[in-house]
Design a protein around this motif. Structure first.
Motif, PDB file in Angstrom:
ATOM      1  N   SER A  55      -0.178   1.836   0.165  1.00 16.75           N
ATOM      2  CA  SER A  55      -0.757   1.297  -1.065  1.00 16.75           C
ATOM      3  C   SER A  55       0.284   0.573  -1.903  1.00 16.75           C
ATOM      4  O   SER A  55       0.031  -0.479  -2.475  1.00 16.75           O
ATOM      5  CB  SER A  55      -1.379   2.438  -1.888  1.00 16.75           C
ATOM      6  OG  SER A  55      -1.813   1.983  -3.145  1.00 16.75           O
ATOM      7  N   ASP A  56       1.471   1.163  -1.971  1.00 13.49           N
ATOM      8  CA  ASP A  56       2.539   0.605  -2.796  1.00 13.49           C
ATOM      9  C   ASP A  56       3.845   1.250  -2.353  1.00 13.49           C
ATOM     10  O   ASP A  56       4.059   2.434  -2.602  1.00 13.49           O
ATOM     11  CB  ASP A  56       2.260   0.898  -4.275  1.00 13.49           C
ATOM     12  CG  ASP A  56       3.369   0.454  -5.208  1.00 13.49           C
ATOM     13  OD1 ASP A  56       4.392  -0.076  -4.717  1.00 13.49           O
ATOM     14  OD2 ASP A  56       3.224   0.640  -6.422  1.00 13.49           O
ATOM     15  N   PRO A  57       4.727   0.500  -1.675  1.00 16.43           N
ATOM     16  CA  PRO A  57       5.967   1.111  -1.189  1.00 16.43           C
ATOM     17  C   PRO A  57       6.893   1.576  -2.307  1.00 16.43           C
ATOM     18  O   PRO A  57       7.829   2.333  -2.059  1.00 16.43           O
ATOM     19  CB  PRO A  57       6.615  -0.014  -0.373  1.00 16.43           C
ATOM     20  CG  PRO A  57       6.039  -1.270  -0.933  1.00 16.43           C
ATOM     21  CD  PRO A  57       4.642  -0.922  -1.332  1.00 16.43           C
ATOM     22  N   THR A  58       6.620   1.133  -3.535  1.00 15.82           N
ATOM     23  CA  THR A  58       7.448   1.544  -4.671  1.00 15.82           C
ATOM     24  C   THR A  58       6.840   2.706  -5.451  1.00 15.82           C
ATOM     25  O   THR A  58       7.409   3.120  -6.463  1.00 15.82           O
ATOM     26  CB  THR A  58       7.676   0.374  -5.648  1.00 15.82           C
ATOM     27  OG1 THR A  58       6.500   0.154  -6.441  1.00 15.82           O
ATOM     28  CG2 THR A  58       8.038  -0.903  -4.910  1.00 15.82           C
ATOM     29  N   ALA A  59       5.716   3.257  -4.992  1.00 14.99           N
ATOM     30  CA  ALA A  59       5.009   4.290  -5.761  1.00 14.99           C
ATOM     31  C   ALA A  59       5.612   5.676  -5.565  1.00 14.99           C
ATOM     32  O   ALA A  59       4.913   6.655  -5.280  1.00 14.99           O
ATOM     33  CB  ALA A  59       3.522   4.305  -5.411  1.00 14.99           C
ATOM     34  N   HIS A  60       6.941   5.756  -5.705  1.00 10.63           N
ATOM     35  CA  HIS A  60       7.611   7.049  -5.750  1.00 10.63           C
ATOM     36  C   HIS A  60       7.299   7.688  -7.098  1.00 10.63           C
ATOM     37  O   HIS A  60       6.991   6.992  -8.083  1.00 10.63           O
ATOM     38  CB  HIS A  60       9.110   6.888  -5.587  1.00 10.63           C
ATOM     39  CG  HIS A  60       9.517   6.334  -4.250  1.00 10.63           C
ATOM     40  ND1 HIS A  60      10.822   6.364  -3.796  1.00 10.63           N
ATOM     41  CD2 HIS A  60       8.795   5.735  -3.262  1.00 10.63           C
ATOM     42  CE1 HIS A  60      10.878   5.817  -2.598  1.00 10.63           C
ATOM     43  NE2 HIS A  60       9.664   5.417  -2.250  1.00 10.63           N
ATOM     44  N   ALA A 352      14.221  -0.815  -3.688  1.00 13.32           N
ATOM     45  CA  ALA A 352      12.802  -1.098  -3.452  1.00 13.32           C
ATOM     46  C   ALA A 352      12.608  -1.881  -2.159  1.00 13.32           C
ATOM     47  O   ALA A 352      11.625  -1.676  -1.425  1.00 13.32           O
ATOM     48  CB  ALA A 352      12.220  -1.868  -4.632  1.00 13.32           C
ATOM     49  N   TYR A 353      13.535  -2.774  -1.876  1.00 12.08           N
ATOM     50  CA  TYR A 353      13.500  -3.494  -0.599  1.00 12.08           C
ATOM     51  C   TYR A 353      13.628  -2.504   0.560  1.00 12.08           C
ATOM     52  O   TYR A 353      12.893  -2.587   1.555  1.00 12.08           O
ATOM     53  CB  TYR A 353      14.625  -4.513  -0.575  1.00 12.08           C
ATOM     54  CG  TYR A 353      14.958  -5.057   0.795  1.00 12.08           C
ATOM     55  CD1 TYR A 353      14.130  -5.983   1.424  1.00 12.08           C
ATOM     56  CD2 TYR A 353      16.116  -4.661   1.457  1.00 12.08           C
ATOM     57  CE1 TYR A 353      14.446  -6.486   2.684  1.00 12.08           C
ATOM     58  CE2 TYR A 353      16.442  -5.152   2.705  1.00 12.08           C
ATOM     59  CZ  TYR A 353      15.602  -6.062   3.314  1.00 12.08           C
ATOM     60  OH  TYR A 353      15.917  -6.550   4.561  1.00 12.08           O
ATOM     61  N   GLY A 354      14.541  -1.535   0.425  1.00 10.73           N
ATOM     62  CA  GLY A 354      14.680  -0.516   1.456  1.00 10.73           C
ATOM     63  C   GLY A 354      13.414   0.299   1.624  1.00 10.73           C
ATOM     64  O   GLY A 354      12.993   0.604   2.748  1.00 10.73           O
ATOM     65  N   SER A 355      12.763   0.641   0.503  1.00 11.76           N
ATOM     66  CA  SER A 355      11.510   1.399   0.568  1.00 11.76           C
ATOM     67  C   SER A 355      10.404   0.566   1.198  1.00 11.76           C
ATOM     68  O   SER A 355       9.503   1.098   1.850  1.00 11.76           O
ATOM     69  CB  SER A 355      11.100   1.843  -0.836  1.00 11.76           C
ATOM     70  OG  SER A 355      12.032   2.763  -1.370  1.00 11.76           O
ATOM     71  N   THR A 356      10.450  -0.736   1.004  1.00 11.03           N
ATOM     72  CA  THR A 356       9.453  -1.629   1.606  1.00 11.03           C
ATOM     73  C   THR A 356       9.639  -1.712   3.121  1.00 11.03           C
ATOM     74  O   THR A 356       8.673  -1.703   3.876  1.00 11.03           O
ATOM     75  CB  THR A 356       9.554  -3.027   0.982  1.00 11.03           C
ATOM     76  OG1 THR A 356       9.271  -2.937  -0.425  1.00 11.03           O
ATOM     77  CG2 THR A 356       8.565  -3.995   1.615  1.00 11.03           C
ATOM     78  N   MET A 357      10.885  -1.785   3.567  1.00 19.49           N
ATOM     79  CA  MET A 357      11.161  -1.821   5.004  1.00 19.49           C
ATOM     80  C   MET A 357      10.887  -0.452   5.637  1.00 19.49           C
ATOM     81  O   MET A 357      10.276  -0.337   6.683  1.00 19.49           O
ATOM     82  CB  MET A 357      12.607  -2.226   5.269  1.00 19.49           C
ATOM     83  CG  MET A 357      12.991  -3.623   4.777  1.00 19.49           C
ATOM     84  SD  MET A 357      12.064  -4.962   5.555  1.00 19.49           S
ATOM     85  CE  MET A 357      11.002  -5.481   4.203  1.00 19.49           C
TER      86      MET A 357
END
Length: 416
Positions: A55-60, A352-357
């Motif tokens: 849903s959102d790779p940044t939704a930590h 955030a780029y790392g979380s997206t990958m």
């Protein structure tokens, strides 16, 4: 409004959020915001995965808590009087967000792979000297008692939440936070990376304009597919008008002139966005782009569109083109008088780029993070990235590079 008087009570709430995340089959991490009087302002679990889709790779949890704070800011204490209580050591993205916003932190369990305190020393070797100094003032790791092998001394500042009458946590609470995260980690990462291989991807530009995928994309960004680079993974000067327009828009909205474009594996322009920092200091251009793209893919898949992953590929097959490169160099003075400093925002975006990958890159596209205008020496940037926690430096191998096209560099403004 609930109120807590001990660190253990606060950590138990964070642990409860990890259970909610586990039930939702996302990363089992959770957290809450507590003010200096012990009032629980908000609690939330990780929500990277919803309904089986990214849903959102940044939704930590930490990032969501900070955006919640900005959305509800009138009447809330200033960030310096609020603590993020989290079940797991913040990742690079969340660390950058916390430092940008100015909150304090209390952490239950260490994360030796992607956590900012991965070596457990509280020296924060992945940060610049300036950022590490601020982290040492704000990031606390409470003493753990009655935990046998989980026992540990307190590290970090002792005044994160002065109203707490007891500042220790129990080993069983730490054990829950650590074990439930480890139990779900690989399953969630596999879900995020469960996309089509490169050779099975299609070209979205071959679809008719009436196709639901193209229609949904154009609603997010009306100029989508109006540009295509001459070669895949190689942005050229044709991208300049789109980036420049959004860079100017970012300045108009109170940002620093950043914009990020997303190109697919054929070089098609999918999105180009500015930040929304007037809404929240952590809503930078990259955060907006990666969240928008993930949300678009998820909604199409929920709607039953089976071709979504074929024509809107995993971000590792795309290229994120930043108008401005990272700024992670202590030789640049921090100017708090002009808003959040670029160091912490750049660090947040790297994370955030790392979380997206969320995993190793594909050999077909070794550089999904490209920038046009540099803001620091390339060798210094590469050395900085090698000091990131193991997930970023070892597995993903985060390594932003400048675009190769000189005409695009010149159009955006050349060197800083």
């Amino acid at each position: 409004m609930a109120k807590v008087t001990t660190v253990e009570q606060a950590m138990e709430i964070a642990a409860d959020q990890t259970l909610l995340a586990s039930c939702a089959k996302t990363f089992s991490v959770g957290g809450l915001l507590v003010d200096d009087a012990g009032n629980v302002l908000h609690a939330i679990p990780n929500q990277v995965i919803k309904d089986g889709y990214t849903s959102d790779p940044t939704a930590h949890g930490e990032r969501q808590l900070i955006d919640w704070y900005y959305s509800n800011r009138p009447g809330l204490p200033p960030p310096s009087q609020v603590t993020v209580v989290t079940s797991l050591d913040p990742c690079c993205m969340c660390t950058g967000a916390i430092l940008t916003a100015g909150f304090k932190v209390l952490t239950a369990a260490y994360d030796t792979y992607s956590g900012i305190n991965y070596d457990k020393t509280s020296n924060f070797p992945s940060l610049t000297i300036g950022m590490a100094s601020r982290a040492k003032e704000r990031f606390g790791y409470p003493e753990v008692v009655d935990g046998v092998c989980y026992n540990r001394p307190a590290k970090g500042p002792e005044n994160n939440v002065p109203a707490f009458t007891a500042k220790t946590i129990e080993g069983r609470t730490v054990a829950l936070c650590e074990s439930i995260f480890e139990a779900t980690l690989m399953a969630v990462r596999n879900q995020i990376n469960n996309d089509l291989p490169f050779d099975q991807l299609g070209d979205i530009d071959s679809l008719p304009s009436s196709d639901p995928i193209r229609v949904a994309l154009s609603r997010k960004y009306p100029q989508a597919l109006q540009y295509r680079s001459r070669a895949p993974f190689t942005p050229d000067e044709g991208l300049a008008p789109y980036l420049k327009a959004m860079m100017q828009h970012d300045i108009a909205l109170g940002g620093r002139g950043q914009a990020v474009a997303l190109l697919d594996h054929h070089g098609n322009l999918l999105l180009c966005m500015s930040g929304s920092e007037a809404t929240s200091s952590i809503r930078t251009a990259f955060m907006e782009v990666t969240r928008t793209y993930a949300g678009l893919r998820r909604q199409l898949q929920l709607d039953g569109n089976k071709d979504t992953r074929k024509y809107l590929p995993h971000p590792k097959y795309c290229t994120f083109v930043f108008g401005l490169g990272p700024m992670l160099d202590d030789s640049h003075p921090v100017r708090h008088d002009i808003g959040p400093d670029s160091q912490t925002q750049s660090f947040m975006e790297l994370g955030a780029y790392g979380s997206t990958m969320e995993g190793a890159l594909d050999a077909v596209n070794p550089s999904p993070y490209q920038y046009v205008r540099p803001r620091m020496n390339a060798a210094t940037l590469a050395a900085f990235c090698k000091k990131l926690p193991p997930l970023y430096s070892g597995e993903i191998k985060v390594n932003p590079i400048q675009v190769a096209n000189e005409a695009l560099i010149e159009a955006i403004g050349g060197s800083a």
